[in-house]
Design a protein around this motif. Sequence first.
Motif, PDB file in Angstrom:
ATOM      1  N   PRO A 286       0.352  -1.194   0.176  1.00 54.55           N
ATOM      2  CA  PRO A 286       0.111  -0.303   0.117  1.00 54.55           C
ATOM      3  C   PRO A 286       1.396   1.470  -0.412  1.00 54.55           C
ATOM      4  CG  PRO A 286      -0.609  -1.319   1.564  1.00 54.55           C
ATOM      5  CD  PRO A 286       0.316  -2.226   1.366  1.00 54.55           C
ATOM      6  N   ALA A 287       0.564   2.325  -0.765  1.00 49.45           N
ATOM      7  CA  ALA A 287      -0.579   2.887  -0.592  1.00 49.45           C
ATOM      8  C   ALA A 287      -1.065   2.034  -2.729  1.00 49.45           C
ATOM      9  CB  ALA A 287      -1.514   4.132  -1.253  1.00 49.45           C
ATOM     10  N   VAL A 288      -0.175   1.805  -3.187  1.00 51.78           N
ATOM     11  CA  VAL A 288      -0.968   0.896  -4.712  1.00 51.78           C
ATOM     12  C   VAL A 288      -1.692  -0.101  -4.729  1.00 51.78           C
ATOM     13  CG1 VAL A 288       0.467   0.802  -7.268  1.00 51.78           C
ATOM     14  CG2 VAL A 288       1.051   2.423  -5.619  1.00 51.78           C
ATOM     15  N   GLY A 289      -0.556  -1.087  -4.032  1.00 49.05           N
ATOM     16  CA  GLY A 289      -0.812  -2.509  -3.151  1.00 49.05           C
ATOM     17  C   GLY A 289      -1.287  -3.041  -5.066  1.00 49.05           C
ATOM     18  N   TRP A 290      -0.543  -3.044  -5.557  1.00 48.74           N
ATOM     19  CA  TRP A 290      -0.724  -4.389  -6.984  1.00 48.74           C
ATOM     20  C   TRP A 290       0.375  -5.325  -6.024  1.00 48.74           C
ATOM     21  CZ3 TRP A 290       1.283  -0.826 -10.974  1.00 48.74           C
ATOM     22  CH2 TRP A 290       0.822   0.812 -11.147  1.00 48.74           C
ATOM     23  N   TRP A 291      -0.515  -6.755  -5.778  1.00 49.36           N
ATOM     24  CA  TRP A 291      -0.357  -7.759  -5.445  1.00 49.36           C
ATOM     25  C   TRP A 291       0.725  -8.576  -6.207  1.00 49.36           C
ATOM     26  CZ3 TRP A 291      -1.661 -11.743  -7.498  1.00 49.36           C
ATOM     27  CH2 TRP A 291      -2.972 -11.946  -8.661  1.00 49.36           C
ATOM     28  N   ALA A 292       0.268  -8.415  -7.461  1.00 50.81           N
ATOM     29  CA  ALA A 292       0.887  -8.930  -8.971  1.00 50.81           C
ATOM     30  C   ALA A 292       2.494  -8.993  -9.086  1.00 50.81           C
ATOM     31  CB  ALA A 292      -0.370  -9.644  -9.784  1.00 50.81           C
TER      32      ALA A 292
ATOM     33  N   GLN B 157      -0.259  -9.963  -0.208  1.00 50.98           N
ATOM     34  CA  GLN B 157      -0.720 -10.676  -0.774  1.00 50.98           C
ATOM     35  C   GLN B 157      -2.675 -10.638   0.067  1.00 50.98           C
ATOM     36  OE1 GLN B 157       0.203 -12.398  -3.769  1.00 50.98           O
ATOM     37  NE2 GLN B 157       1.333 -10.259  -3.439  1.00 50.98           N
ATOM     38  N   VAL B 158      -2.718  -9.494   0.653  1.00 45.14           N
ATOM     39  CA  VAL B 158      -3.971  -9.521   1.607  1.00 45.14           C
ATOM     40  C   VAL B 158      -5.426 -10.000   0.539  1.00 45.14           C
ATOM     41  CG1 VAL B 158      -3.865  -7.593   1.899  1.00 45.14           C
ATOM     42  CG2 VAL B 158      -4.934  -8.943   3.392  1.00 45.14           C
ATOM     43  N   SER B 159      -4.799  -8.854  -0.601  1.00 49.81           N
ATOM     44  CA  SER B 159      -6.219  -8.356  -1.624  1.00 49.81           C
ATOM     45  C   SER B 159      -5.853  -8.959  -2.574  1.00 49.81           C
ATOM     46  CB  SER B 159      -5.358  -7.053  -1.695  1.00 49.81           C
ATOM     47  OG  SER B 159      -6.177  -5.955  -0.432  1.00 49.81           O
ATOM     48  N   GLY B 160      -5.148 -10.348  -3.002  1.00 47.33           N
ATOM     49  CA  GLY B 160      -5.200 -11.273  -3.737  1.00 47.33           C
ATOM     50  C   GLY B 160      -5.278 -12.430  -4.141  1.00 47.33           C
ATOM     51  N   PRO B 161      -5.569 -13.434  -4.760  1.00 44.10           N
ATOM     52  CA  PRO B 161      -6.056 -14.899  -4.483  1.00 44.10           C
ATOM     53  C   PRO B 161      -5.166 -15.650  -3.493  1.00 44.10           C
ATOM     54  CG  PRO B 161      -4.567 -14.349  -6.849  1.00 44.10           C
ATOM     55  CD  PRO B 161      -5.127 -13.267  -6.197  1.00 44.10           C
TER      56      PRO B 161
ATOM     57  N   ASP C  55       1.702   6.595   3.514  1.00 46.98           N
ATOM     58  CA  ASP C  55       1.040   5.280   3.572  1.00 46.98           C
ATOM     59  C   ASP C  55       1.384   5.011   5.213  1.00 46.98           C
ATOM     60  OD1 ASP C  55       0.873   6.122   0.809  1.00 46.98           O
ATOM     61  OD2 ASP C  55       2.178   4.682   0.010  1.00 46.98           O
ATOM     62  N   GLU C  56       1.787   5.147   5.640  1.00 48.94           N
ATOM     63  CA  GLU C  56       1.918   3.899   7.034  1.00 48.94           C
ATOM     64  C   GLU C  56       1.016   3.380   7.540  1.00 48.94           C
ATOM     65  OE1 GLU C  56       2.013   3.166  11.049  1.00 48.94           O
ATOM     66  OE2 GLU C  56       0.613   4.653  10.142  1.00 48.94           O
ATOM     67  N   ASN C  57      -0.429   3.808   7.761  1.00 54.18           N
ATOM     68  CA  ASN C  57      -1.482   3.647   8.179  1.00 54.18           C
ATOM     69  C   ASN C  57      -2.345   2.253   7.214  1.00 54.18           C
ATOM     70  OD1 ASN C  57      -2.331   5.532   6.500  1.00 54.18           O
ATOM     71  ND2 ASN C  57      -4.509   5.440   7.399  1.00 54.18           N
ATOM     72  N   LEU C  58      -1.893   3.151   6.421  1.00 55.15           N
ATOM     73  CA  LEU C  58      -2.538   1.495   5.320  1.00 55.15           C
ATOM     74  C   LEU C  58      -1.339   0.447   5.185  1.00 55.15           C
ATOM     75  CD1 LEU C  58      -3.681   3.863   1.626  1.00 55.15           C
ATOM     76  CD2 LEU C  58      -5.322   3.089   4.299  1.00 55.15           C
ATOM     77  N   GLN C  59      -0.451   0.588   5.025  1.00 52.66           N
ATOM     78  CA  GLN C  59       0.796  -0.441   5.272  1.00 52.66           C
ATOM     79  C   GLN C  59       0.430  -1.558   6.851  1.00 52.66           C
ATOM     80  OE1 GLN C  59       4.869   0.316   4.691  1.00 52.66           O
ATOM     81  NE2 GLN C  59       4.455   1.581   2.691  1.00 52.66           N
ATOM     82  N   GLN C  60       0.415  -0.604   7.642  1.00 48.79           N
ATOM     83  CA  GLN C  60      -0.447  -1.447   8.780  1.00 48.79           C
ATOM     84  C   GLN C  60      -1.418  -1.922   9.077  1.00 48.79           C
ATOM     85  OE1 GLN C  60       0.821   1.402  12.649  1.00 48.79           O
ATOM     86  NE2 GLN C  60      -0.639  -0.413  13.833  1.00 48.79           N
ATOM     87  N   LEU C  61      -2.729  -1.417   7.917  1.00 51.06           N
ATOM     88  CA  LEU C  61      -3.785  -1.821   8.348  1.00 51.06           C
ATOM     89  C   LEU C  61      -3.673  -3.190   7.679  1.00 51.06           C
ATOM     90  CD1 LEU C  61      -6.512  -1.293   8.671  1.00 51.06           C
ATOM     91  CD2 LEU C  61      -6.886   0.093   6.432  1.00 51.06           C
ATOM     92  N   ALA C  62      -2.484  -3.177   6.719  1.00 50.62           N
ATOM     93  CA  ALA C  62      -2.755  -4.300   5.843  1.00 50.62           C
ATOM     94  C   ALA C  62      -2.230  -5.714   5.818  1.00 50.62           C
ATOM     95  CB  ALA C  62      -1.898  -4.260   4.287  1.00 50.62           C
ATOM     96  N   PHE C  63      -1.214  -5.372   6.983  1.00 46.92           N
ATOM     97  CA  PHE C  63      -0.991  -6.046   7.660  1.00 46.92           C
ATOM     98  C   PHE C  63      -2.525  -6.780   9.084  1.00 46.92           C
ATOM     99  CE2 PHE C  63       3.598  -5.548   7.898  1.00 46.92           C
ATOM    100  CZ  PHE C  63       4.427  -6.615   8.243  1.00 46.92           C
ATOM    101  N   ALA C  64      -3.217  -5.846   9.727  1.00 42.53           N
ATOM    102  CA  ALA C  64      -4.732  -6.464  10.763  1.00 42.53           C
ATOM    103  C   ALA C  64      -4.984  -7.086   9.388  1.00 42.53           C
ATOM    104  CB  ALA C  64      -5.485  -4.904  10.751  1.00 42.53           C
ATOM    105  N   ARG C  65      -5.028  -7.261   8.543  1.00 41.25           N
ATOM    106  CA  ARG C  65      -5.881  -7.500   7.800  1.00 41.25           C
ATOM    107  C   ARG C  65      -5.672  -9.323   7.158  1.00 41.25           C
ATOM    108  NH1 ARG C  65      -6.652  -5.046   2.004  1.00 41.25           N
ATOM    109  NH2 ARG C  65      -8.409  -6.864   1.778  1.00 41.25           N
ATOM    110  N   MET C  66      -4.472  -9.011   7.385  1.00 37.65           N
ATOM    111  CA  MET C  66      -3.698 -10.274   7.312  1.00 37.65           C
ATOM    112  C   MET C  66      -4.101 -11.167   8.322  1.00 37.65           C
ATOM    113  SD  MET C  66      -2.562 -12.819   5.292  1.00 37.65           S
ATOM    114  CE  MET C  66      -1.873 -11.867   3.498  1.00 37.65           C
ATOM    115  N   ARG C  67      -3.870 -10.328   9.781  1.00 40.18           N
ATOM    116  CA  ARG C  67      -3.607 -11.836  10.765  1.00 40.18           C
ATOM    117  C   ARG C  67      -5.269 -12.333  10.818  1.00 40.18           C
ATOM    118  NH1 ARG C  67       0.965 -12.283  11.560  1.00 40.18           N
ATOM    119  NH2 ARG C  67       2.405 -10.613  12.545  1.00 40.18           N
ATOM    120  N   ALA C  68      -6.374 -11.121   9.741  1.00 41.20           N
ATOM    121  CA  ALA C  68      -7.732 -11.669  10.288  1.00 41.20           C
ATOM    122  C   ALA C  68      -7.474 -13.129   9.524  1.00 41.20           C
ATOM    123  CB  ALA C  68      -8.650 -10.889   9.945  1.00 41.20           C
TER     124      ALA C  68
END
Length: 498
Positions: free
Chosen positions: A6-12, A132-136, A388-401
């Motif tokens: 994040p913020a771009v977040g192109w997982w591929a 990879q949190v937003s990817g397949p 972008d720090e808050n979005l990068q940290q949020l990605a960790f939170a989503r992956m923890r879920a």
Amino acid sequence: MTLAFPAVGWWAMVFLAVPLSLVSIIGRRWGGALLVGFLYGAAFFLVNVSFTARYLGPVPWLALSLLEAALTAVAGLLLMWAYRWTPRVLPGRWGRLIVLPMLVAGLWTMREQWLGSWPYGGFPWGRIGVTQVSGPLAPVASWVGMSGLTFLVVLFCAAAIEYVRLGRARDLRTALPAVGLLLVLVVVPAFPTTAAGSMRVGSVQGNGPAGYFDQRAAGDLLDAQLSATVPLIGEDMDVLLWPEGGIDSDPTARAATAATLDALSERLDAPLIVNAATTRGDEFFNTSILWRAGEGAVQTYDKIHPVPFGEYVPDRPVFEALAPDLIGLIGREYTPGRTVPVFDVDGVAVGLAICFDVIYDDVIWAAADAGAEVFMFQTNNADFRGTDENLQQLAFARMRAVETGRAVVNISTVGTSQVIAPDGSVIDGLAADEAGAMLTDVPLRTGLTPAMVIGPGVHVVLGWGSLLALGAVGVLARLRVSPQRKTAPSRQRNGAAR
């Protein structure tokens, strides 16, 4: 690689970045491998953690980025040796297609773990698994964890490289390792945890002046949280959650603050989970508090991983001599917590993490082992507004879920705040830099995912196991080369005699 975060977040993008990084190491001597590893680390971290320069200027940013780049350079030597030695020991195609990629993937993952644990507790920030949190591939994390997902992603990339390097495209068998692994990554579903009802959670983002250099008077942070909580007054809820830094005084020591929390808890007819800096004897703690009207702090959890050079200064005399003005800004020395990160809220086990605690696996493992049915993360991103720090940290939170198979309520002082479902999708949210409140029926889950059960073992196997495997390969490669050197002169003499 930075585009995958994040913020771009192109997982591929990792499937381009990892092969390019590995190909640049292959065939290098030790000096070239160090240089390439350093340049890769510098290019990545100077962008990825640029938020550290937001308020404190270039010195902390450059120090952290270049340290991580130097460690990445040293780890690049291990990858170089893996590519040099493994084909000598296992020159056949299956050694190249299976064993070599596994060793390379293990060493890459070991590098992430090394950067995430040393020095001063490390900084496990730029991990491939979290991209990879937003990817397949995200569901795979529930089986093998974030480090395991990093390993599998790099394993696929390394196997694909060897398929191309062998130059046997017509022999479809050589594509089986890479193609088979890709199918597994895409097809595997998330591990199913068991539904256990729901919990009605109020969560409040006060957007108060919570940054180091924000101008504020005493009580401004508490007032901001109280104002943003007003829409929830009269609503039915099981617990109210406030963020890290939502209270600017210690309610366990200041009667006026305690009275304010008592009154709020009584009006809501619900307990509060709040956060404040607390003092016990000569020690300071970053503390989450379960507060009940008339009872006060019935449970507490102290942050296990205070941030070095943010919440305490390791080896203070040394660094104070180097940068006295910067080090002087850090007045308190927070002590690491020693309690289990779980609260019992009327029979519901709530797992906890405070700010950067969320990036450390051991905190999540401890809460899961203690029976957490939902996670509530408290954070303060005010020092990184506009980055972008808050979005990068949020990605960790989503992956923890996803890893835990649990819902997560991630509440920030200034945003971005979200309620996250066990599959990583977003249930509710508040935008950054806006005050607001959420009232959400949050699902509860029981049952441990494989990632929580085998997580510590994965770290050991992929970390120390990869180093031991590389050492063994190095010894075997040297033993294979030594006899050839000994027999070469005798062959020459025999040829001359004939």
